[in-house]
Write a protein that holds these residues in place. Structure first.
Motif, PDB file in Angstrom:
ATOM      1  N   LYS A   1      -5.498  -5.109  10.556  1.00  0.00           N
ATOM      2  CA  LYS A   1      -5.429  -3.847  11.292  1.00  0.00           C
ATOM      3  C   LYS A   1      -3.997  -3.523  11.694  1.00  0.00           C
ATOM      4  O   LYS A   1      -3.567  -2.367  11.609  1.00  0.00           O
ATOM      5  CB  LYS A   1      -6.345  -3.898  12.512  1.00  0.00           C
ATOM      6  N   ASN A   2      -3.226  -4.518  12.098  1.00  0.00           N
ATOM      7  CA  ASN A   2      -1.834  -4.293  12.474  1.00  0.00           C
ATOM      8  C   ASN A   2      -0.991  -3.859  11.275  1.00  0.00           C
ATOM      9  O   ASN A   2      -0.130  -2.987  11.408  1.00  0.00           O
ATOM     10  CB  ASN A   2      -1.237  -5.538  13.123  1.00  0.00           C
ATOM     11  N   GLU A   3      -1.223  -4.454  10.121  1.00  0.00           N
ATOM     12  CA  GLU A   3      -0.492  -4.053   8.922  1.00  0.00           C
ATOM     13  C   GLU A   3      -0.820  -2.616   8.542  1.00  0.00           C
ATOM     14  O   GLU A   3       0.057  -1.848   8.164  1.00  0.00           O
ATOM     15  CB  GLU A   3      -0.804  -4.988   7.753  1.00  0.00           C
ATOM     16  N   LEU A   4      -2.089  -2.258   8.641  1.00  0.00           N
ATOM     17  CA  LEU A   4      -2.495  -0.895   8.288  1.00  0.00           C
ATOM     18  C   LEU A   4      -1.977   0.124   9.298  1.00  0.00           C
ATOM     19  O   LEU A   4      -1.679   1.262   8.943  1.00  0.00           O
ATOM     20  CB  LEU A   4      -4.016  -0.827   8.146  1.00  0.00           C
TER      21      LEU A   4
ATOM     22  N   LEU B   1       0.800  -1.219   0.000  1.00  0.00           N
ATOM     23  CA  LEU B   1       0.000   0.000   0.000  1.00  0.00           C
ATOM     24  C   LEU B   1       0.834   1.271   0.000  1.00  0.00           C
ATOM     25  O   LEU B   1       0.342   2.327  -0.376  1.00  0.00           O
ATOM     26  CB  LEU B   1      -0.956   0.001   1.194  1.00  0.00           C
ATOM     27  N   LYS B   2       2.079   1.187   0.387  1.00  0.00           N
ATOM     28  CA  LYS B   2       2.943   2.371   0.358  1.00  0.00           C
ATOM     29  C   LYS B   2       3.110   2.918  -1.056  1.00  0.00           C
ATOM     30  O   LYS B   2       3.442   4.080  -1.242  1.00  0.00           O
ATOM     31  CB  LYS B   2       4.322   2.038   0.928  1.00  0.00           C
TER      32      LYS B   2
ATOM     33  N   ASP C   1      -1.243   6.483  -3.007  1.00  0.00           N
ATOM     34  CA  ASP C   1      -1.671   7.578  -2.139  1.00  0.00           C
ATOM     35  C   ASP C   1      -3.171   7.414  -1.915  1.00  0.00           C
ATOM     36  O   ASP C   1      -3.988   7.970  -2.633  1.00  0.00           O
ATOM     37  CB  ASP C   1      -1.373   8.916  -2.798  1.00  0.00           C
ATOM     38  N   PHE C   2      -3.530   6.613  -0.923  1.00  0.00           N
ATOM     39  CA  PHE C   2      -4.938   6.288  -0.727  1.00  0.00           C
ATOM     40  C   PHE C   2      -5.551   7.000   0.463  1.00  0.00           C
ATOM     41  O   PHE C   2      -6.702   6.769   0.806  1.00  0.00           O
ATOM     42  CB  PHE C   2      -5.129   4.772  -0.579  1.00  0.00           C
ATOM     43  N   GLY C   3      -4.828   7.870   1.118  1.00  0.00           N
ATOM     44  CA  GLY C   3      -5.364   8.583   2.270  1.00  0.00           C
ATOM     45  C   GLY C   3      -4.888   7.970   3.569  1.00  0.00           C
ATOM     46  O   GLY C   3      -4.003   7.111   3.588  1.00  0.00           O
ATOM     47  N   ARG C   4      -5.481   8.362   4.639  1.00  0.00           N
ATOM     48  CA  ARG C   4      -5.051   7.908   5.962  1.00  0.00           C
ATOM     49  C   ARG C   4      -6.122   7.148   6.717  1.00  0.00           C
ATOM     50  O   ARG C   4      -6.039   6.977   7.924  1.00  0.00           O
ATOM     51  CB  ARG C   4      -4.590   9.102   6.798  1.00  0.00           C
ATOM     52  N   SER C   5      -7.147   6.713   6.032  1.00  0.00           N
ATOM     53  CA  SER C   5      -8.156   5.882   6.696  1.00  0.00           C
ATOM     54  C   SER C   5      -8.659   4.851   5.700  1.00  0.00           C
ATOM     55  O   SER C   5      -8.591   5.053   4.492  1.00  0.00           O
ATOM     56  CB  SER C   5      -9.310   6.732   7.222  1.00  0.00           C
TER      57      SER C   5
END
Length: 71
Positions: free
Chosen positions: A57-60, A29-30, A33-37
């Protein structure tokens, strides 16, 4: 007076299917640019019962993504 609603969006999809793919999610996902949520949509029991929800959830969390769960 009538108001016309117009909507256009792109919904690109990638599927990664392999053993250990969840552990690579934050690195994958890095690239975007998908936002912060993000919203995780799951069934009512499977993701929690198997521990996959916590893994996701831990990965995110590694990329400072606030996670919301809809189950």
């Amino acid at each position: 007076m009538s108001k016309e609603i117009q909507l256009s969006f792109s919904y690109p999809t990638s599927v990664v299917f392999k053993r250990g793919a969840i552990k690579e999610l934050s690195e994958y996902l890095k690239q975007y640019d998908f936002g912060r949520s993000c919203l995780l949509v799951t069934g009512s029991n499977f993701a929690r019962r198997t521990g996959y929800l916590d893994l996701l959830k831990n990965e995110l969390k590694k990329i400072n993504c606030e996670t919301y769960v809809y189950d």
